[in-house]
Design a protein around this motif. Sequence first.
Motif, PDB file in Angstrom:
ATOM      1  N   HIS A 104      56.953  29.365  37.431  1.00 19.01           N
ATOM      2  CA  HIS A 104      56.243  29.921  38.593  1.00 19.01           C
ATOM      3  C   HIS A 104      54.883  30.482  38.152  1.00 19.01           C
ATOM      4  O   HIS A 104      53.864  30.246  38.811  1.00 19.01           O
ATOM      5  CB  HIS A 104      57.116  31.009  39.237  1.00 19.01           C
ATOM      6  N   ILE A 105      54.887  31.200  37.047  1.00 19.65           N
ATOM      7  CA  ILE A 105      53.648  31.807  36.538  1.00 19.65           C
ATOM      8  C   ILE A 105      52.661  30.719  36.112  1.00 19.65           C
ATOM      9  O   ILE A 105      51.470  30.788  36.435  1.00 19.65           O
ATOM     10  CB  ILE A 105      53.943  32.770  35.361  1.00 19.65           C
ATOM     11  N   GLU A 106      53.132  29.707  35.406  1.00 22.12           N
ATOM     12  CA  GLU A 106      52.234  28.625  34.974  1.00 22.12           C
ATOM     13  C   GLU A 106      51.678  27.846  36.162  1.00 22.12           C
ATOM     14  O   GLU A 106      50.517  27.450  36.157  1.00 22.12           O
ATOM     15  CB  GLU A 106      52.977  27.662  34.031  1.00 22.12           C
ATOM     16  N   LYS A 107      52.500  27.618  37.172  1.00 23.68           N
ATOM     17  CA  LYS A 107      52.068  26.831  38.327  1.00 23.68           C
ATOM     18  C   LYS A 107      51.000  27.567  39.141  1.00 23.68           C
ATOM     19  O   LYS A 107      49.999  26.983  39.532  1.00 23.68           O
ATOM     20  CB  LYS A 107      53.264  26.505  39.226  1.00 23.68           C
ATOM     21  N   TYR A 108      51.209  28.844  39.409  1.00 23.15           N
ATOM     22  CA  TYR A 108      50.334  29.585  40.320  1.00 23.15           C
ATOM     23  C   TYR A 108      49.270  30.443  39.627  1.00 23.15           C
ATOM     24  O   TYR A 108      48.377  30.947  40.286  1.00 23.15           O
ATOM     25  CB  TYR A 108      51.169  30.436  41.272  1.00 23.15           C
ATOM     26  N   GLU A 109      49.361  30.613  38.322  1.00 24.51           N
ATOM     27  CA  GLU A 109      48.373  31.321  37.504  1.00 24.51           C
ATOM     28  C   GLU A 109      47.860  32.628  38.119  1.00 24.51           C
ATOM     29  O   GLU A 109      46.665  32.777  38.401  1.00 24.51           O
ATOM     30  CB  GLU A 109      47.207  30.405  37.161  1.00 24.51           C
ATOM     31  N   PRO A 110      48.751  33.602  38.312  1.00 23.58           N
ATOM     32  CA  PRO A 110      48.288  34.893  38.822  1.00 23.58           C
ATOM     33  C   PRO A 110      47.443  35.619  37.780  1.00 23.58           C
ATOM     34  O   PRO A 110      47.513  35.310  36.587  1.00 23.58           O
ATOM     35  CB  PRO A 110      49.600  35.650  39.072  1.00 23.58           C
ATOM     36  N   ILE A 111      46.668  36.567  38.254  1.00 24.16           N
ATOM     37  CA  ILE A 111      45.895  37.403  37.338  1.00 24.16           C
ATOM     38  C   ILE A 111      46.425  38.836  37.401  1.00 24.16           C
ATOM     39  O   ILE A 111      47.011  39.247  38.408  1.00 24.16           O
ATOM     40  CB  ILE A 111      44.382  37.390  37.640  1.00 24.16           C
ATOM     41  N   ILE A 112      46.232  39.527  36.328  1.00 27.75           N
ATOM     42  CA  ILE A 112      46.465  40.970  36.329  1.00 27.75           C
ATOM     43  C   ILE A 112      45.124  41.562  36.718  1.00 27.75           C
ATOM     44  O   ILE A 112      44.198  41.660  35.908  1.00 27.75           O
ATOM     45  CB  ILE A 112      46.936  41.470  34.964  1.00 27.75           C
ATOM     46  N   ALA A 113      45.002  41.878  37.985  1.00 29.04           N
ATOM     47  CA  ALA A 113      43.726  42.359  38.514  1.00 29.04           C
ATOM     48  C   ALA A 113      43.444  43.771  38.012  1.00 29.04           C
ATOM     49  O   ALA A 113      44.327  44.633  38.010  1.00 29.04           O
ATOM     50  CB  ALA A 113      43.739  42.332  40.043  1.00 29.04           C
ATOM     51  N   ILE A 114      42.204  43.954  37.611  1.00 29.28           N
ATOM     52  CA  ILE A 114      41.698  45.251  37.157  1.00 29.28           C
ATOM     53  C   ILE A 114      40.705  45.782  38.191  1.00 29.28           C
ATOM     54  O   ILE A 114      40.575  46.981  38.370  1.00 29.28           O
ATOM     55  CB  ILE A 114      41.012  45.089  35.779  1.00 29.28           C
ATOM     56  N   GLU A 115      40.037  44.835  38.870  1.00 30.01           N
ATOM     57  CA  GLU A 115      39.030  45.201  39.863  1.00 30.01           C
ATOM     58  C   GLU A 115      39.293  44.477  41.179  1.00 30.01           C
ATOM     59  O   GLU A 115      39.824  43.371  41.192  1.00 30.01           O
ATOM     60  CB  GLU A 115      37.623  44.788  39.403  1.00 30.01           C
ATOM     61  N   LYS A 116      38.899  45.134  42.253  1.00 28.93           N
ATOM     62  CA  LYS A 116      38.869  44.508  43.576  1.00 28.93           C
ATOM     63  C   LYS A 116      37.484  44.768  44.142  1.00 28.93           C
ATOM     64  O   LYS A 116      37.032  45.919  44.200  1.00 28.93           O
ATOM     65  CB  LYS A 116      39.930  45.111  44.500  1.00 28.93           C
ATOM     66  N   ASN A 117      36.795  43.681  44.508  1.00 28.69           N
ATOM     67  CA  ASN A 117      35.437  43.772  45.057  1.00 28.69           C
ATOM     68  C   ASN A 117      34.521  44.616  44.162  1.00 28.69           C
ATOM     69  O   ASN A 117      33.828  45.524  44.614  1.00 28.69           O
ATOM     70  CB  ASN A 117      35.461  44.308  46.494  1.00 28.69           C
ATOM     71  N   ASN A 118      34.570  44.324  42.854  1.00 25.78           N
ATOM     72  CA  ASN A 118      33.719  44.953  41.837  1.00 25.78           C
ATOM     73  C   ASN A 118      33.963  46.449  41.654  1.00 25.78           C
ATOM     74  O   ASN A 118      33.104  47.159  41.137  1.00 25.78           O
ATOM     75  CB  ASN A 118      32.233  44.695  42.111  1.00 25.78           C
ATOM     76  N   GLN A 119      35.125  46.935  42.044  1.00 24.32           N
ATOM     77  CA  GLN A 119      35.515  48.331  41.846  1.00 24.32           C
ATOM     78  C   GLN A 119      36.845  48.352  41.098  1.00 24.32           C
ATOM     79  O   GLN A 119      37.758  47.596  41.435  1.00 24.32           O
ATOM     80  CB  GLN A 119      35.682  49.062  43.185  1.00 24.32           C
ATOM     81  N   TYR A 120      36.940  49.227  40.093  1.00 20.23           N
ATOM     82  CA  TYR A 120      38.214  49.351  39.399  1.00 20.23           C
ATOM     83  C   TYR A 120      39.296  49.759  40.387  1.00 20.23           C
ATOM     84  O   TYR A 120      39.068  50.591  41.263  1.00 20.23           O
ATOM     85  CB  TYR A 120      38.147  50.402  38.288  1.00 20.23           C
ATOM     86  N   LEU A 121      40.461  49.150  40.248  1.00 22.81           N
ATOM     87  CA  LEU A 121      41.601  49.526  41.084  1.00 22.81           C
ATOM     88  C   LEU A 121      42.073  50.919  40.677  1.00 22.81           C
ATOM     89  O   LEU A 121      42.178  51.230  39.498  1.00 22.81           O
ATOM     90  CB  LEU A 121      42.745  48.527  40.897  1.00 22.81           C
ATOM     91  N   LYS A 122      42.361  51.732  41.670  1.00 19.53           N
ATOM     92  CA  LYS A 122      42.889  53.072  41.437  1.00 19.53           C
ATOM     93  C   LYS A 122      44.346  53.077  41.860  1.00 19.53           C
ATOM     94  O   LYS A 122      44.778  52.229  42.649  1.00 19.53           O
ATOM     95  CB  LYS A 122      42.104  54.096  42.260  1.00 19.53           C
TER      96      LYS A 122
END
Length: 165
Positions: free
Chosen positions: A109-127
Amino acid sequence: MSIRLSKTVISVLFFLLSSVISLSALAYETTLTIEGQDTSGQHIAVTLTRAQLEQLPQTTLTTHLPWVKGQAEFKGVKLTTLLDSFKIKPSQITMSALNDYSASASWQHIEKYEPIIAIEKNNQYLKIRDYGPYWLVFSIDQYPELSQRKNLAKMVWQLETIKAE
């Protein structure tokens, strides 16, 4: 004169207290822990800071999500890239959040859909209050089938630990 002195003392105390609060906020480091076995069978347990995650190749993913108004741009490291950097090739991955929520996904599932571990959303660090500091994000726009409830459950926000089995 004592009123003026009291205001000065209160001002100094307020300044000192706010400085201590600011320093303690800066001292809090959000981390991501990865556990598993590498391809040679050696146990891996590593805790990474945001700065260390940012040293890995970054990917940008733009998608709609049910929890975000409109389309958003997410930036982070692909989960496959992160695990490959430690030579981890699991069959199953369990992701756990700060609030003890957890979800599992197969490596296929991970290889097929290649999710990211997001650190930012719209150029802002996720809080933490905004799904951060790390959020496993899949592209619903690219893969509409991921909008099914069973797949949405795999998009763990406030991600803290990844166990590769």
